[in-house]
Design a protein around this motif. Structure first.
Motif, PDB file in Angstrom:
ATOM      1  N   ILE A  18     -34.979  -7.856  -4.565  1.00 49.55           N
ATOM      2  CA  ILE A  18     -33.842  -8.837  -4.479  1.00 49.55           C
ATOM      3  C   ILE A  18     -34.132  -9.864  -3.266  1.00 49.55           C
ATOM      4  CG2 ILE A  18     -31.379  -9.533  -4.061  1.00 49.55           C
ATOM      5  CD1 ILE A  18     -31.229  -6.792  -6.161  1.00 49.55           C
ATOM      6  N   GLU A  19     -34.297  -9.140  -1.954  1.00 51.45           N
ATOM      7  CA  GLU A  19     -34.408 -10.003  -0.754  1.00 51.45           C
ATOM      8  C   GLU A  19     -35.482 -10.800  -0.612  1.00 51.45           C
ATOM      9  OE1 GLU A  19     -34.029  -8.337   3.720  1.00 51.45           O
ATOM     10  OE2 GLU A  19     -35.311  -7.392   2.499  1.00 51.45           O
ATOM     11  N   LYS A  20     -36.490 -10.400  -1.325  1.00 49.69           N
ATOM     12  CA  LYS A  20     -37.825 -11.415  -1.379  1.00 49.69           C
ATOM     13  C   LYS A  20     -37.381 -12.740  -2.233  1.00 49.69           C
ATOM     14  CE  LYS A  20     -41.259  -7.826  -1.494  1.00 49.69           C
ATOM     15  NZ  LYS A  20     -42.460  -7.337  -2.142  1.00 49.69           N
ATOM     16  N   GLN A  21     -36.486 -12.733  -3.039  1.00 49.95           N
ATOM     17  CA  GLN A  21     -36.114 -14.126  -3.894  1.00 49.95           C
ATOM     18  C   GLN A  21     -34.515 -14.558  -3.312  1.00 49.95           C
ATOM     19  OE1 GLN A  21     -37.080 -14.107  -7.854  1.00 49.95           O
ATOM     20  NE2 GLN A  21     -38.692 -12.631  -7.771  1.00 49.95           N
ATOM     21  N   LEU A  22     -34.048 -14.033  -2.411  1.00 46.89           N
ATOM     22  CA  LEU A  22     -32.806 -14.612  -2.172  1.00 46.89           C
ATOM     23  C   LEU A  22     -32.898 -15.732  -1.578  1.00 46.89           C
ATOM     24  CD1 LEU A  22     -29.907 -13.174  -2.045  1.00 46.89           C
ATOM     25  CD2 LEU A  22     -30.479 -12.614   0.461  1.00 46.89           C
ATOM     26  N   PRO A  23     -32.060 -16.776  -2.087  1.00 50.50           N
ATOM     27  CA  PRO A  23     -32.390 -18.327  -1.709  1.00 50.50           C
ATOM     28  C   PRO A  23     -31.760 -18.461  -0.356  1.00 50.50           C
ATOM     29  CG  PRO A  23     -30.543 -18.021  -3.355  1.00 50.50           C
ATOM     30  CD  PRO A  23     -31.354 -16.714  -3.094  1.00 50.50           C
ATOM     31  N   SER A  24     -31.973 -19.558   0.349  1.00 46.58           N
ATOM     32  CA  SER A  24     -31.308 -19.625   1.685  1.00 46.58           C
ATOM     33  C   SER A  24     -30.653 -21.065   1.427  1.00 46.58           C
ATOM     34  CB  SER A  24     -32.204 -19.574   2.864  1.00 46.58           C
ATOM     35  OG  SER A  24     -33.513 -20.333   2.636  1.00 46.58           O
ATOM     36  N   ASP A  25     -30.922 -21.884   0.437  1.00 50.06           N
ATOM     37  CA  ASP A  25     -30.570 -23.135   0.324  1.00 50.06           C
ATOM     38  C   ASP A  25     -29.511 -23.445  -0.831  1.00 50.06           C
ATOM     39  OD1 ASP A  25     -31.861 -22.501  -2.054  1.00 50.06           O
ATOM     40  OD2 ASP A  25     -32.897 -24.467  -2.033  1.00 50.06           O
ATOM     41  N   CYS A  26     -28.672 -22.403  -1.209  1.00 53.49           N
ATOM     42  CA  CYS A  26     -27.618 -22.444  -1.833  1.00 53.49           C
ATOM     43  C   CYS A  26     -26.558 -21.234  -1.796  1.00 53.49           C
ATOM     44  CB  CYS A  26     -27.802 -22.639  -3.385  1.00 53.49           C
ATOM     45  SG  CYS A  26     -28.575 -21.356  -4.127  1.00 53.49           S
ATOM     46  N   ARG A  27     -25.352 -21.311  -2.404  1.00 58.61           N
ATOM     47  CA  ARG A  27     -24.416 -20.322  -2.284  1.00 58.61           C
ATOM     48  C   ARG A  27     -25.021 -19.128  -3.200  1.00 58.61           C
ATOM     49  NH1 ARG A  27     -19.194 -22.231  -4.204  1.00 58.61           N
ATOM     50  NH2 ARG A  27     -20.363 -23.440  -5.864  1.00 58.61           N
ATOM     51  N   VAL A  28     -24.846 -18.002  -2.762  1.00 50.95           N
ATOM     52  CA  VAL A  28     -25.047 -16.706  -3.311  1.00 50.95           C
ATOM     53  C   VAL A  28     -23.789 -16.115  -3.763  1.00 50.95           C
ATOM     54  CG1 VAL A  28     -26.219 -14.658  -2.998  1.00 50.95           C
ATOM     55  CG2 VAL A  28     -27.516 -16.642  -2.264  1.00 50.95           C
ATOM     56  N   ALA A  29     -23.705 -15.457  -4.977  1.00 52.76           N
ATOM     57  CA  ALA A  29     -22.937 -14.508  -5.364  1.00 52.76           C
ATOM     58  C   ALA A  29     -23.279 -13.160  -5.944  1.00 52.76           C
ATOM     59  CB  ALA A  29     -21.765 -15.113  -6.157  1.00 52.76           C
ATOM     60  N   VAL A  30     -22.808 -12.012  -5.662  1.00 50.47           N
ATOM     61  CA  VAL A  30     -23.307 -10.696  -6.351  1.00 50.47           C
ATOM     62  C   VAL A  30     -22.150 -10.195  -7.127  1.00 50.47           C
ATOM     63  CG1 VAL A  30     -24.098  -8.496  -6.021  1.00 50.47           C
ATOM     64  CG2 VAL A  30     -24.941 -10.348  -4.355  1.00 50.47           C
ATOM     65  N   ILE A  31     -22.244 -10.028  -8.448  1.00 47.42           N
ATOM     66  CA  ILE A  31     -21.120  -9.853  -9.271  1.00 47.42           C
ATOM     67  C   ILE A  31     -21.758  -8.600 -10.099  1.00 47.42           C
ATOM     68  CG2 ILE A  31     -19.869 -10.382 -11.218  1.00 47.42           C
ATOM     69  CD1 ILE A  31     -20.204 -13.398 -10.327  1.00 47.42           C
ATOM     70  N   GLY A  32     -20.864  -7.495  -9.974  1.00 43.06           N
ATOM     71  CA  GLY A  32     -21.119  -6.390 -10.550  1.00 43.06           C
ATOM     72  C   GLY A  32     -20.422  -6.135 -11.834  1.00 43.06           C
ATOM     73  N   ILE A  33     -20.902  -5.632 -12.828  1.00 43.71           N
ATOM     74  CA  ILE A  33     -20.252  -5.358 -14.167  1.00 43.71           C
ATOM     75  C   ILE A  33     -19.583  -3.646 -14.094  1.00 43.71           C
ATOM     76  CG2 ILE A  33     -20.776  -4.899 -16.662  1.00 43.71           C
ATOM     77  CD1 ILE A  33     -23.226  -6.686 -16.557  1.00 43.71           C
ATOM     78  N   ARG A  34     -18.339  -3.716 -14.334  1.00 38.58           N
ATOM     79  CA  ARG A  34     -17.736  -2.605 -14.067  1.00 38.58           C
ATOM     80  C   ARG A  34     -18.370  -1.437 -14.915  1.00 38.58           C
ATOM     81  NH1 ARG A  34     -13.304  -2.619 -11.076  1.00 38.58           N
ATOM     82  NH2 ARG A  34     -12.053  -4.672 -10.961  1.00 38.58           N
ATOM     83  N   THR A  35     -18.287  -0.173 -14.688  1.00 39.14           N
ATOM     84  CA  THR A  35     -18.075   0.399 -13.410  1.00 39.14           C
ATOM     85  C   THR A  35     -19.197   0.586 -12.559  1.00 39.14           C
ATOM     86  OG1 THR A  35     -16.024   1.464 -14.708  1.00 39.14           O
ATOM     87  CG2 THR A  35     -16.838   2.542 -12.567  1.00 39.14           C
ATOM     88  N   VAL A  94     -26.474 -16.740  -8.668  1.00 36.97           N
ATOM     89  CA  VAL A  94     -25.702 -15.460  -9.092  1.00 36.97           C
ATOM     90  C   VAL A  94     -26.472 -14.457  -9.490  1.00 36.97           C
ATOM     91  CG1 VAL A  94     -24.144 -14.370 -10.810  1.00 36.97           C
ATOM     92  CG2 VAL A  94     -23.588 -16.865  -9.892  1.00 36.97           C
ATOM     93  N   LEU A  95     -26.358 -13.198  -8.654  1.00 41.06           N
ATOM     94  CA  LEU A  95     -26.640 -11.923  -8.944  1.00 41.06           C
ATOM     95  C   LEU A  95     -25.971 -11.005 -10.002  1.00 41.06           C
ATOM     96  CD1 LEU A  95     -29.537 -10.350  -8.481  1.00 41.06           C
ATOM     97  CD2 LEU A  95     -28.167  -9.271  -6.561  1.00 41.06           C
ATOM     98  N   LEU A  96     -26.324 -11.108 -11.162  1.00 44.65           N
ATOM     99  CA  LEU A  96     -25.441  -9.875 -12.065  1.00 44.65           C
ATOM    100  C   LEU A  96     -25.983  -8.644 -11.882  1.00 44.65           C
ATOM    101  CD1 LEU A  96     -23.200  -9.848 -14.325  1.00 44.65           C
ATOM    102  CD2 LEU A  96     -25.048 -10.455 -15.788  1.00 44.65           C
ATOM    103  N   VAL A  97     -25.310  -7.613 -11.546  1.00 48.00           N
ATOM    104  CA  VAL A  97     -25.622  -6.297 -11.308  1.00 48.00           C
ATOM    105  C   VAL A  97     -25.194  -5.247 -12.335  1.00 48.00           C
ATOM    106  CG1 VAL A  97     -25.922  -4.437  -9.701  1.00 48.00           C
ATOM    107  CG2 VAL A  97     -25.755  -6.808  -8.823  1.00 48.00           C
ATOM    108  N   ASP A  98     -26.008  -4.420 -13.067  1.00 51.94           N
ATOM    109  CA  ASP A  98     -25.366  -3.289 -13.732  1.00 51.94           C
ATOM    110  C   ASP A  98     -26.441  -1.988 -13.513  1.00 51.94           C
ATOM    111  OD1 ASP A  98     -23.854  -2.136 -15.638  1.00 51.94           O
ATOM    112  OD2 ASP A  98     -24.652  -3.131 -17.492  1.00 51.94           O
TER     113      ASP A  98
END
Length: 179
Positions: A18-35, A94-98
Motif C-alpha cells: 500500500i505504502e508504495k502506491q500511496l498518492p501524495s497529490d490527492c486526499r486519501v481515505a481508508v475505509i474498512g468493511i465491518r467487522t 479510497v482504500l477499501l479494506v476487508d
C-alpha cells in the motif's frame, strides 16, 4: 492456518504494498468493511499516520448489510451497524479494506454502498487474505497472503481487538469456529 507471527508478516507485506502506491497529490481515505475489515483498516491507518504524518488520511467504516445480494436468504433479522463516513469521498483516493476476499460479493456490495457517498477519484482494495474462489470479476490491489482452501472451508481471521487472539483459521462450514 496462520499463527499470530504469520499474520504480522502478512500485515507487513500488505502495508508495504500500500505504502508504495500511496498518492501524495490527492486526499486519501481508508475505509474498512465491518467487522474485521474495520480492525484491519484501523491498524493500517495508525501505521500510515505514524510513518507519513504529513498526509491527511481520513478514516471510515462501512456497513454493507443492506447492499448484500443474499439479504433475502439470511435467516432472522440481519445485524445492521452504523456506517461511519463523515467526510467527502469525491475525488479521493479510497482504500477499501476487508479481511478475506473470496467470492467477491462483499466487495461488490461495498462498492455499491460507497457510491452512495460520492464519486471517489479511485478505489483500491486491500485484503489480508485472498482465498480465491471468485464468483465475480473482482481482484484485490493489495494482498497480505494468498491461501488456498477446499470448497466448503471457511477462512476466519481473528484479531486481538475483536477476539482476544490473533490468527487465521480454516473451518469446515458446519464446524464450530476455532476459539
Amino acid at each position: 492456518k496462520l499463527t499470530a507471527e504469520q499474520v504480522q508478516v502478512a500485515l507487513d507485506r500488505l502495508y508495504r504494498a500500500i505504502e508504495k502506491q500511496l498518492p501524495s497529490d490527492c486526499r486519501v481515505a481508508v475505509i474498512g468493511i465491518r467487522t474485521r475489515g474495520e480492525t484491519l483498516a484501523d491498524r493500517l491507518v495508525k501505521r500510515l499516520r505514524r510513518v507519513h504524518p504529513q498526509l491527511d488520511i481520513a478514516h471510515g467504516v462501512l456497513d454493507i448489510t443492506f447492499y448484500r445480494d443474499d439479504l433475502s436468504r439470511l435467516r432472522g433479522a440481519p445485524l445492521v451497524r452504523a456506517t461511519e463516513i463523515d467526510f467527502d469521498i469525491d475525488d479521493t483516493w479510497v482504500l477499501l479494506v476487508d479481511d478475506v476476499l473470496a467470492t467477491g460479493r462483499s466487495v461488490r456490495a461495498a462498492l455499491g454502498a460507497l457510491h452512495d457517498f460520492g464519486r471517489p477519484k479511485v478505489i483500491r482494495l486491500a485484503v489480508l487474505i485472498d482465498r480465491g474462489g471468485r464468483e465475480l470479476p473482482i481482484a484485490a490491489d493489495f494482498v497480505g497472503q494468498k491461501l488456498s482452501a477446499a470448497p466448503g472451508t471457511r477462512i476466519q481471521v481473528k484479531f486481538r481487538e475483536n477476539d482476544g487472539q490473533e490468527g487465521v483459521f480454516l473451518n469446515k462450514k458446519n464446524e464450530t469456529p476455532a476459539r
